[in-house]
Every structure is written in structure tokens, then in C-alpha cells.
Design a protein around this motif. Sequence first.
Motif, PDB file in Angstrom:
ATOM      1  N   LYS A 179      16.042  49.795 -86.031  1.00 25.88           N
ATOM      2  CA  LYS A 179      16.023  48.373 -86.318  1.00 25.88           C
ATOM      3  C   LYS A 179      17.124  47.615 -86.628  1.00 25.88           C
ATOM      4  O   LYS A 179      16.882  46.328 -86.565  1.00 25.88           O
ATOM      5  N   ARG A 191      11.109  50.087 -72.174  1.00 22.63           N
ATOM      6  CA  ARG A 191      10.938  50.745 -73.189  1.00 22.63           C
ATOM      7  C   ARG A 191      12.096  52.019 -73.001  1.00 22.63           C
ATOM      8  O   ARG A 191      12.228  52.369 -71.567  1.00 22.63           O
ATOM      9  N   LYS A 239       8.149  65.188 -83.019  1.00 23.35           N
ATOM     10  CA  LYS A 239       7.873  65.676 -81.535  1.00 23.35           C
ATOM     11  C   LYS A 239       7.283  67.078 -81.292  1.00 23.35           C
ATOM     12  O   LYS A 239       6.287  67.435 -80.901  1.00 23.35           O
ATOM     13  N   TRP A 285      12.382  52.689 -78.038  1.00 25.06           N
ATOM     14  CA  TRP A 285      12.490  51.351 -78.556  1.00 25.06           C
ATOM     15  C   TRP A 285      12.167  50.235 -77.124  1.00 25.06           C
ATOM     16  O   TRP A 285      12.541  51.044 -76.164  1.00 25.06           O
ATOM     17  N   ILE A 316      12.354  59.151 -80.428  1.00 21.90           N
ATOM     18  CA  ILE A 316      12.536  57.593 -80.661  1.00 21.90           C
ATOM     19  C   ILE A 316      12.324  56.820 -79.601  1.00 21.90           C
ATOM     20  O   ILE A 316      12.950  57.171 -78.493  1.00 21.90           O
ATOM     21  N   GLU A 324      14.401  55.159 -88.351  1.00 29.75           N
ATOM     22  CA  GLU A 324      13.448  53.885 -88.105  1.00 29.75           C
ATOM     23  C   GLU A 324      14.470  52.693 -88.606  1.00 29.75           C
ATOM     24  O   GLU A 324      14.506  51.818 -88.204  1.00 29.75           O
ATOM     25  N   LYS A 367       9.229  43.462 -80.027  1.00 29.83           N
ATOM     26  CA  LYS A 367       8.436  44.997 -79.612  1.00 29.83           C
ATOM     27  C   LYS A 367       8.762  45.984 -80.599  1.00 29.83           C
ATOM     28  O   LYS A 367       9.814  45.972 -81.395  1.00 29.83           O
ATOM     29  N   PRO A 368       7.728  46.968 -80.857  1.00 32.07           N
ATOM     30  CA  PRO A 368       8.008  47.804 -81.790  1.00 32.07           C
ATOM     31  C   PRO A 368       8.998  48.955 -81.843  1.00 32.07           C
ATOM     32  O   PRO A 368       9.319  49.290 -80.621  1.00 32.07           O
ATOM     33  N   VAL A 369       9.371  49.378 -82.887  1.00 30.45           N
ATOM     34  CA  VAL A 369      10.254  50.697 -82.683  1.00 30.45           C
ATOM     35  C   VAL A 369       9.448  51.741 -83.091  1.00 30.45           C
ATOM     36  O   VAL A 369       8.568  51.851 -84.132  1.00 30.45           O
ATOM     37  N   GLN A 370       9.310  53.037 -82.189  1.00 25.30           N
ATOM     38  CA  GLN A 370       8.336  54.326 -82.489  1.00 25.30           C
ATOM     39  C   GLN A 370       9.163  55.288 -82.845  1.00 25.30           C
ATOM     40  O   GLN A 370       9.916  55.599 -82.029  1.00 25.30           O
ATOM     41  N   VAL A 371       8.997  56.061 -84.102  1.00 29.15           N
ATOM     42  CA  VAL A 371       9.454  57.124 -84.456  1.00 29.15           C
ATOM     43  C   VAL A 371       8.571  58.257 -84.579  1.00 29.15           C
ATOM     44  O   VAL A 371       7.756  58.253 -85.684  1.00 29.15           O
ATOM     45  N   PHE A 372       8.379  59.222 -83.875  1.00 28.15           N
ATOM     46  CA  PHE A 372       7.487  60.258 -84.061  1.00 28.15           C
ATOM     47  C   PHE A 372       7.956  61.615 -84.066  1.00 28.15           C
ATOM     48  O   PHE A 372       8.869  62.135 -83.126  1.00 28.15           O
TER      49      PHE A 372
END
Length: 258
Positions: A178, A153, A194, A207, A205, A174, A187-192
Motif C-alpha cells: 500500500k 490487476r 495461498k 493489486w 499478493i 499489505e 482499488k483494493p490490495v489483497q494479500v492471502f
Amino acid sequence: MLTLLLTWGLAYVVSTFGTRLLARWQKRDSVKELIVRLLSIITWVFGLLLTAIILFPGLTPAKALGGLGLVSIAVGLAFKDIFENFFAGILILWRFPFERGDYIECEGLVGKVERVMVRMSYIRETNGELTVVPNSFLFKNPVTVLTNKASRRVMITTGVAYDVDIKEAVQVIETAVKSCHTLTDDKPVQVFPKAFGSSSIDIEIAWWTESTPLGVRRSTGEVITALKAALDKAGIEIPFPYRTLTFKEALPLKQIDS
């Protein structure tokens, strides 16, 4: 002299045929290499003992082994660091999870493992330089195996202006990430969002991509390029740092005649 030559020949045969026989064994390459080296060392020890007994007829195997024990203690004290690296190399070859070809990180040293010897290891750094590392250094310090898995990651943080719709920004980011080709598909893409930054809302971000240092750099560059293009196209500002200056007293203004 003949005994030494026979010992050398036997050690060569043990090493050669041992490597061939163990090639079919479903174990790590480092374990196979360790077994072959230990067999070669045992062959040389017995060969040297036999040579000593032949040269000195009054020397019995018991006396030879006793003398060897005393010599081992003296040599061990004199060459403490060498034996420390030797036994550390044996433990590394037997138990450690990295193999030849893995990328590792240890105390700021990042590189590819080219060879693990009994006393030292050869690490090819990412800038192309070859570093010879004592095995005790790798054994005593934490070692991160970067390529233990095929992918790992990666995380970066970007920022958007405070007047931007956060949900829309997260969706744009996102979608942009992608669309990149260097991502690991399963595998997932994570966007939060912060944190509240000094001049922006910080968005984290994450990935997954190829685990080698070059793979991480290549993927990071592609993601940053895609993010910049997508945010510009959506009209979402990536703000520069803002500074608001407050003075205790009003500043006098002076008009300049043109």
C-alpha cells in the motif's frame, strides 16, 4: 479518362468531408473510419461502372451489374484470403472493442494498435518492432484488450519461512504494498496465504495499477523492492529452497589428517 478523374475527385471529396462531418458523431473512431471507407468504395464502384458504360455504348447498367457479379465471383475465388481479410477488417472496425492506441495480446503477440486497415492491422510490439497482422488472424483468434480499462490487476506470489507468524507477515506485506506510488488508489490490495510450498508458506499478493505493459512492469518492480525491504526490516525470512537428503545406508565418514 475524364470520368476516372472525376471519380477520383469525388472519392477524395467524400473521404475529406465525410471525415469532418462524422468527427462530431459520438461513436468510436473505428466506426467513423469504416463508414468513410465504405462511402469511398461505393463511389469508385459507381465511377468504374459509369466509365465502362461510356467506353462501351452497348453496355447497359443491367449488363454491367451482371458482368460485375460474375467478375466478383471469379475474383473472390482467386483472391479468397484477401477478401477474407477484407471482411474481417470491416467486422473488426465495426464491432471489436479495441481502438488505435490500445494494447492487445493475441496468440503470443503483445503490442500497441497503431492502425487498423481494411485488410491488415499494424501492431507495434513492446520491443519496438512493427508487426503487420492480417485481420483474419485477429478475427479468428481470442484477443485480450489489455487497456480496455484504465487499470488492471497484477498478481505475484512470495514465500515466508514456516516458523514465521503468518498473520504478522500478511500485515507487513499489505502495508508495504500500500505504500507504493504506482497503485490505483480506488482499488483494493489483497494479500492471502495461498499454499504450503516445498520450503515456505506461499502468499499471494494482488493489486491494481496502470493497464499498459510498461505500467505493469514499473509497478511490479516497485512492489517487489518494497516487499524485500519491509520483510528484511521485520526480520521475516524469504527462504531459499531447502532439500533434505535421506540415504538408505549410513555414509562412511573419513577423517582427513591435517
